[in-house]
Scaffold this motif. Structure first.
Motif, PDB file in Angstrom:
ATOM      1  N   ALA A  48       0.834  -1.206   0.000  1.00  0.00           N
ATOM      2  CA  ALA A  48       0.000   0.000   0.000  1.00  0.00           C
ATOM      3  C   ALA A  48       0.869   1.257   0.000  1.00  0.00           C
ATOM      4  N   MET A  49       1.919   1.263   0.809  1.00  0.00           N
ATOM      5  CA  MET A  49       2.817   2.420   0.855  1.00  0.00           C
ATOM      6  C   MET A  49       3.574   2.590  -0.462  1.00  0.00           C
ATOM      7  N   ILE A  50       4.047   1.492  -1.024  1.00  0.00           N
ATOM      8  CA  ILE A  50       4.802   1.571  -2.286  1.00  0.00           C
ATOM      9  C   ILE A  50       3.909   2.077  -3.410  1.00  0.00           C
ATOM     10  N   LEU A  51       2.705   1.547  -3.486  1.00  0.00           N
ATOM     11  CA  LEU A  51       1.787   2.007  -4.530  1.00  0.00           C
ATOM     12  C   LEU A  51       1.398   3.468  -4.323  1.00  0.00           C
ATOM     13  N   GLY A  52       1.307   3.891  -3.080  1.00  0.00           N
ATOM     14  CA  GLY A  52       1.005   5.292  -2.796  1.00  0.00           C
ATOM     15  C   GLY A  52       2.136   6.230  -3.194  1.00  0.00           C
ATOM     16  N   MET A  53       3.371   5.752  -3.103  1.00  0.00           N
ATOM     17  CA  MET A  53       4.534   6.578  -3.453  1.00  0.00           C
ATOM     18  C   MET A  53       4.887   6.499  -4.938  1.00  0.00           C
ATOM     19  N   PHE A  54       4.308   5.539  -5.641  1.00  0.00           N
ATOM     20  CA  PHE A  54       4.650   5.340  -7.050  1.00  0.00           C
ATOM     21  C   PHE A  54       4.399   6.569  -7.921  1.00  0.00           C
ATOM     22  N   PRO A  55       3.246   7.265  -7.814  1.00  0.00           N
ATOM     23  CA  PRO A  55       3.054   8.468  -8.632  1.00  0.00           C
ATOM     24  C   PRO A  55       4.102   9.550  -8.346  1.00  0.00           C
ATOM     25  N   MET A  56       4.493   9.666  -7.096  1.00  0.00           N
ATOM     26  CA  MET A  56       5.520  10.645  -6.745  1.00  0.00           C
ATOM     27  C   MET A  56       6.871  10.260  -7.348  1.00  0.00           C
ATOM     28  N   ALA A  57       7.176   8.969  -7.351  1.00  0.00           N
ATOM     29  CA  ALA A  57       8.447   8.492  -7.886  1.00  0.00           C
ATOM     30  C   ALA A  57       8.540   8.676  -9.396  1.00  0.00           C
ATOM     31  N   ASP A  62       3.929  19.266 -13.304  1.00  0.00           N
ATOM     32  CA  ASP A  62       4.770  20.442 -13.077  1.00  0.00           C
ATOM     33  C   ASP A  62       5.528  20.308 -11.761  1.00  0.00           C
ATOM     34  N   GLY A  63       6.829  20.380 -11.822  1.00  0.00           N
ATOM     35  CA  GLY A  63       7.671  20.302 -10.628  1.00  0.00           C
ATOM     36  C   GLY A  63       7.791  18.908 -10.053  1.00  0.00           C
ATOM     37  N   GLY A  64       7.274  17.933 -10.740  1.00  0.00           N
ATOM     38  CA  GLY A  64       7.315  16.559 -10.243  1.00  0.00           C
ATOM     39  C   GLY A  64       8.716  15.990 -10.172  1.00  0.00           C
ATOM     40  N   GLU A  65       9.605  16.509 -11.023  1.00  0.00           N
ATOM     41  CA  GLU A  65      10.972  15.979 -11.032  1.00  0.00           C
ATOM     42  C   GLU A  65      11.739  16.322  -9.753  1.00  0.00           C
ATOM     43  N   GLN A  66      11.255  17.310  -9.012  1.00  0.00           N
ATOM     44  CA  GLN A  66      11.916  17.668  -7.749  1.00  0.00           C
ATOM     45  C   GLN A  66      11.619  16.651  -6.646  1.00  0.00           C
ATOM     46  N   ASN A  67      10.430  16.102  -6.649  1.00  0.00           N
ATOM     47  CA  ASN A  67      10.030  15.158  -5.608  1.00  0.00           C
ATOM     48  C   ASN A  67      10.272  13.700  -5.987  1.00  0.00           C
ATOM     49  N   ALA A  68      10.598  13.438  -7.234  1.00  0.00           N
ATOM     50  CA  ALA A  68      10.781  12.059  -7.688  1.00  0.00           C
ATOM     51  C   ALA A  68      11.878  11.320  -6.912  1.00  0.00           C
ATOM     52  N   PRO A  69      13.037  11.930  -6.642  1.00  0.00           N
ATOM     53  CA  PRO A  69      14.055  11.190  -5.879  1.00  0.00           C
ATOM     54  C   PRO A  69      13.581  10.786  -4.479  1.00  0.00           C
TER      55      PRO A  69
END
Length: 114
Positions: A48-57, A62-69
């Motif tokens: 559940a946590m991994i799937l929740g973090m997948f969109p962020m990864a 816009d600005g998503g590349e900053q939070n991807a790492p």
């Protein structure tokens, strides 16, 4: 986040093993049974946590590349923590030969002391 989920999962496994120890099982059996029985809840929580973090990864938007790492780091930490919880925690519990303290409210123990 990874540490919190790993700690909660480890507590779940250790608590189950301690319950089995109090029922009279030996340490190795209790640890193996705890790992096997709590496999599904631990996997479900981590998934559940991994799937929740997948969109962020993925870093889309816009600005998503900053939070991807950060998302990738959390996913990696969760994967490592899950494997550690399921394999390392029971091994350490067995290696230290944990024995639970006697429960003060156990009626059988009171009769033995009296």
């Amino acid at each position: 986040m990874s540490i919190g989920v790993a700690t909660a999962n480890s507590i779940l496994v250790v608590t189950f093993a301690i319950e089995r120890l109090r029922e009279g099982a030996d340490v190795a059996t209790a640890a193996l049974e705890a790992g096997r029985t709590r496999l599904r809840p631990v996997i479900m929580t981590a998934t559940a946590m991994i799937l929740g973090m997948f969109p962020m990864a993925l870093g889309l938007g816009d600005g998503g590349e900053q939070n991807a790492p950060l998302g990738r780091a959390v996913i990696g930490g969760l994967l490592f923590a899950t494997v550690s919880t399921l394999f390392f925690v029971p091994v350490v519990l067995t290696a230290i030969g944990y024995k639970p303290a006697a429960q003060a409210d156990d009626p059988e123990l009171r009769e033995e002391k009296a």
